[in-house]
Design an enzyme around this catalytic site. Structure first.
Site, PDB file in Angstrom:
ATOM      1  N   SER A 122       0.827  -1.215   0.000  1.00 14.09           N
ATOM      2  CA  SER A 122       0.000   0.000   0.000  1.00 14.09           C
ATOM      3  C   SER A 122       0.854   1.255   0.000  1.00 14.09           C
ATOM      4  CB  SER A 122      -0.872   0.051   1.260  1.00 14.09           C
ATOM      5  OG  SER A 122      -1.619  -1.105   1.402  1.00 14.09           O
ATOM      6  N   HIS A 143      -1.001  -2.698  -7.145  1.00 18.10           N
ATOM      7  CA  HIS A 143      -1.741  -2.355  -5.927  1.00 18.10           C
ATOM      8  C   HIS A 143      -3.235  -2.530  -6.180  1.00 18.10           C
ATOM      9  CE1 HIS A 143      -2.906   1.016  -2.885  1.00 18.10           C
ATOM     10  NE2 HIS A 143      -2.995  -0.174  -2.333  1.00 18.10           N
TER      11      HIS A 143
HETATM   12  N1  LIG Z   1      -6.478  -4.470   3.396  1.00 17.41           N
HETATM   13  C1  LIG Z   1      -6.522  -3.577   2.437  1.00 17.41           C
HETATM   14  O1  LIG Z   1      -7.508  -2.835   2.270  1.00 17.41           O
HETATM   15  C2  LIG Z   1      -5.360  -3.448   1.471  1.00 17.41           C
HETATM   16  C3  LIG Z   1      -5.570  -2.781   0.256  1.00 17.41           C
HETATM   17  C4  LIG Z   1      -4.519  -2.684  -0.666  1.00 17.41           C
HETATM   18  C5  LIG Z   1      -3.270  -3.233  -0.348  1.00 17.41           C
HETATM   19  N2  LIG Z   1      -3.093  -3.869   0.853  1.00 17.41           N
HETATM   20  C6  LIG Z   1      -1.762  -4.434   1.120  1.00 17.41           C
HETATM   21  O2  LIG Z   1      -1.831  -5.821   0.835  1.00 17.41           O
HETATM   22  C7  LIG Z   1      -0.938  -6.527   1.700  1.00 17.41           C
HETATM   23  C8  LIG Z   1      -1.723  -7.569   2.486  1.00 17.41           C
HETATM   24  O3  LIG Z   1      -2.720  -6.927   3.235  1.00 17.41           O
HETATM   25  P1  LIG Z   1      -3.978  -7.728   3.825  1.00 17.41           P
HETATM   26  O4  LIG Z   1      -4.994  -6.717   4.205  1.00 17.41           O
HETATM   27  O5  LIG Z   1      -4.329  -8.858   2.904  1.00 17.41           O
HETATM   28  O6  LIG Z   1      -3.314  -8.342   5.164  1.00 17.41           O
HETATM   29  P2  LIG Z   1      -3.773  -9.625   5.994  1.00 17.41           P
HETATM   30  O7  LIG Z   1      -3.212  -9.444   7.347  1.00 17.41           O
HETATM   31  O8  LIG Z   1      -5.228  -9.905   5.819  1.00 17.41           O
HETATM   32  O9  LIG Z   1      -2.997 -10.819   5.244  1.00 17.41           O
HETATM   33  C9  LIG Z   1      -1.600 -10.922   5.230  1.00 17.41           C
HETATM   34  C10 LIG Z   1      -1.243 -12.394   5.149  1.00 17.41           C
HETATM   35  O10 LIG Z   1       0.152 -12.505   4.852  1.00 17.41           O
HETATM   36  C11 LIG Z   1       0.614 -13.646   5.527  1.00 17.41           C
HETATM   37  N3  LIG Z   1       2.067 -13.651   5.599  1.00 17.41           N
HETATM   38  C12 LIG Z   1       2.872 -13.014   6.477  1.00 17.41           C
HETATM   39  N4  LIG Z   1       4.155 -13.301   6.188  1.00 17.41           N
HETATM   40  C13 LIG Z   1       4.154 -14.122   5.118  1.00 17.41           C
HETATM   41  C14 LIG Z   1       5.165 -14.786   4.362  1.00 17.41           C
HETATM   42  N5  LIG Z   1       6.449 -14.644   4.663  1.00 17.41           N
HETATM   43  N6  LIG Z   1       4.789 -15.553   3.308  1.00 17.41           N
HETATM   44  C15 LIG Z   1       3.480 -15.685   2.996  1.00 17.41           C
HETATM   45  N7  LIG Z   1       2.474 -15.104   3.688  1.00 17.41           N
HETATM   46  C16 LIG Z   1       2.809 -14.334   4.727  1.00 17.41           C
HETATM   47  C17 LIG Z   1      -0.085 -13.583   6.882  1.00 17.41           C
HETATM   48  O11 LIG Z   1      -0.062 -14.833   7.530  1.00 17.41           O
HETATM   49  C18 LIG Z   1      -1.490 -13.150   6.463  1.00 17.41           C
HETATM   50  O12 LIG Z   1      -2.326 -14.263   6.193  1.00 17.41           O
HETATM   51  C19 LIG Z   1      -0.255  -5.471   2.579  1.00 17.41           C
HETATM   52  O13 LIG Z   1       0.962  -5.100   1.966  1.00 17.41           O
HETATM   53  C20 LIG Z   1      -1.255  -4.331   2.554  1.00 17.41           C
HETATM   54  O14 LIG Z   1      -0.662  -3.079   2.797  1.00 17.41           O
HETATM   55  C21 LIG Z   1      -4.106  -4.009   1.753  1.00 17.41           C
END
Ligand SMILES: NC(=O)c1ccc[n+]([C@@H]2O[C@H](COP(=O)([O-])OP(=O)(O)OC[C@H]3O[C@@H](n4cnc5c(N)ncnc54)[C@H](O)[C@@H]3O)[C@@H](O)[C@H]2O)c1
Length: 285
Positions: A122, A143
């Site tokens: 993000s 993204h």
């Molecule tokens: N939530 C949102 O609205 C949103 C929107 C756009 C981008 N993002 C970005 O997307 C990414 C994920 O966010 P999210 O909301 O899905 O988070 P989340 O916490 O729901 O999921 C993250 C997952 O990554 C896993 N993880 C951690 N280390 C890991 C590794 N070494 N190998 C594989 N998996 C691993 C965790 O166990 C978890 O299941 C982040 O970089 C976030 O900034 C999030």
């Protein structure tokens, strides 16, 4: 660099909110998907989320195939080596630079040379994430927006060393998943979060400082500015931890962003007030 037309298998790192959404849209577009998380419970939860999301879309007749066919294209795993077959990888693990650099170094070792490695970060620097690999030209930001199956847009983020071929690949791949794209330079928060995060934080502060109730802040922004969600409900929807991680990065990199923008003052002084004067940031007939 691997061509878009050669892509059969999509690797996804992280089975959380974003990872399982990305896996779902890739499978819906007909790709085989390998989705990797660190523990099998996270993988199972991710697959369960996909199943229920596909069922909801199927009930609205919004799927190109039956949900089980789409679901069966996704293989869940905790084994990094299973990503070796991927023709493109999208990383959607936690928003932590050290974790992401570790993942990209591992991917660089496991995934074929010339395969594009994309990050769904993000706010973090795509350039710094790419520095953990020996293929910085093939590392790009993709993204996706939350919820991935619903939101049409994907921001393509161009790092310092991202090759033009990887940028073209990223646009084409997102379009193959049924998305529309725009491009941002690799600057903190890119286009979307650089603007969205101060807006959310200001909504939270307005609530904390007693400007209005939570409900009225959200209603005011929805009815007053025609956005589909107010700042507090959107923060909940994104995940407050994700909001905090993103806000901390922006604060660290950009400092106090809450002064009126100089360019607004200058345009007002010039009499360029927007639509009503025919000239603002855009021109109007
Ligand atoms: N939530 C949102 O609205 C949103 C929107 C756009 C981008 N993002 C970005 O997307 C990414 C994920 O966010 P999210 O909301 O899905 O988070 P989340 O916490 O729901 O999921 C993250 C997952 O990554 C896993 N993880 C951690 N280390 C890991 C590794 N070494 N190998 C594989 N998996 C691993 C965790 O166990 C978890 O299941 C982040 O970089 C976030 O900034 C999030």
């Amino acid at each position: 660099m691997r061509e878009l037309s050669d892509v059969e298998t999509v690797g996804v790192v992280g089975a959380g909110t974003m990872g399982n959404g990305i896996a779902q849209v890739a499978a819906t577009a007909g790709y085989d998907v390998v989705m990797r998380d660190i523990e099998s419970t996270y993988v199972e939860n991710g697959l369960e989320q996909v199943r229920s999301s596909l069922d909801r879309l199927n009930a609205k007749d919004a799927l190109p195939a039956d949900p089980e066919t789409i679901r069966s294209r996704i293989t869940g795993t905790t084994d990094l080596d299973d990503l070796a077959s991927a023709d493109v990888v999208v990383e959607a693990a936690v928003e932590d630079m050290e974790v992401k650099k570790g993942i990209f170094a591992d991917l660089d070792a496991v995934v074929d040379e010339g395969v594009v490695l994309a990050t769904n970060t993000s706010t973090l620097s795509v350039t710094e994430i790419a520095s953990a690999t020996d293929r910085a030209g093939a590392v790009v930001g993709l993204h996706f927006m939350n919820p991935v199956p619903v939101m049409d847009g994907v921001e393509v983020v161009v790092g310092e060393r991202t090759a033009d071929a990887a940028v073209d690949f990223a646009h084409g791949f997102a379009e193959a998943l049924g998305k529309e794209t725009w491009e941002s330079d690799d600057k903190p928060g890119f286009v979307t979060n650089r603007i969205l995060m101060p807006w959310i934080n200001e909504g939270v502060r307005a609530y904390d400082e007693g400007v209005a109730s939570k409900r009225d802040i959200d209603r005011g922004m929805k009815l007053g500015t025609n956005v589909p969600m107010g700042p507090l409900e959107l923060a909940d929807h994104i995940g407050l931890d994700v909001v905090l991680d993103a806000s901390e990065t922006l604060h660290e990199e950009l400092g106090d962003r809450y002064q009126p923008a100089y360019l607004v003052k200058r345009k007002v002084a010039a009499g360029d007030l927007g639509k009503k004067t025919g000239e603002g940031f855009y021109q109007y007939d």
